[in-house]
Design a protein around this motif. Sequence first.
Motif: not given
Length: 281
Positions: A256-272
């Motif tokens: 969702a974030h990569l498709l619509y970065p202005e709508t959805f924030p980057a999610p919290a997830m393990p960096e790896l």
Amino acid sequence: MTVPQNVERVAAISTFAADILVALGVPPVAASTFADQPLPLYLGDRVSGATSLGPRAKTNLELLTAVQPDLIVAIRRYTEPYERQYERLAPYLAFNVISYRDSLRAVRQVSRALGLEQEGERLNREFVAEVERLGQAAPGGVRAALLVSSSETPFAYYDNFLPAYLLNRLNGVNVVGSAPREAGQSLGYRISLEELLVLDPDVLFVFPSIQQQAYRNNPIWPYLKAVRTGRVYEVGQHWKEGAGPIARRYILKEMAHLLYPETFPAPAMPELIRSHSLETL
């Protein structure tokens, strides 16, 4: 097949199985390797004590025997040839996990086998609701493709593959579309760079491989819109086997974030396991 009551020692022959077990609060006693990792590290400390069984398609049966599992959970296509050997060790649950429905069904059945049906239903219910919520908020209008392989001709996924299904539910368009009738339950097909240029998606989700993707050296590659605009993303290994409750939520929220970065924030997830732009490599 009868699963004994009070199962405590479960072996996971696949990342998706380890994912389900962790989500249900029953960490596996053994699990398959995950890419070049001895265990799926994105599941954190909850799998740190598990015995590594080797690649999912080449399970070390000696190690599996040694951990004395009460139950084995697996992906069917990797373990079916050795089904009798597994069944001699412990009750064996195996699943085909390609689609969204496959994911919901596997979570439901594993949780039922462990006497945790209500927890499994909760995990499914929350995921279904999140897919609906993000889909309603997604602006739409983005065309994408999901590619895998290190060869000169990438493999592109049809709509029945879980991440492609989520792409559609987020109001994106999988330019490859649904499998034609004659393809049956095929996951996708080899797509030429010439055909990909005609489809010209806005975004490319590229699955990781041990070797660099040879198709990126094709002279057509730089002319693709997604390449020209810097929207080619190499995704985490968990996208390949994302049917577990933890992986599928990461995929949904990050897509969702990569498709619509202005709508959805980057999610919290393990960096790896976070996706990264190939243009920055």
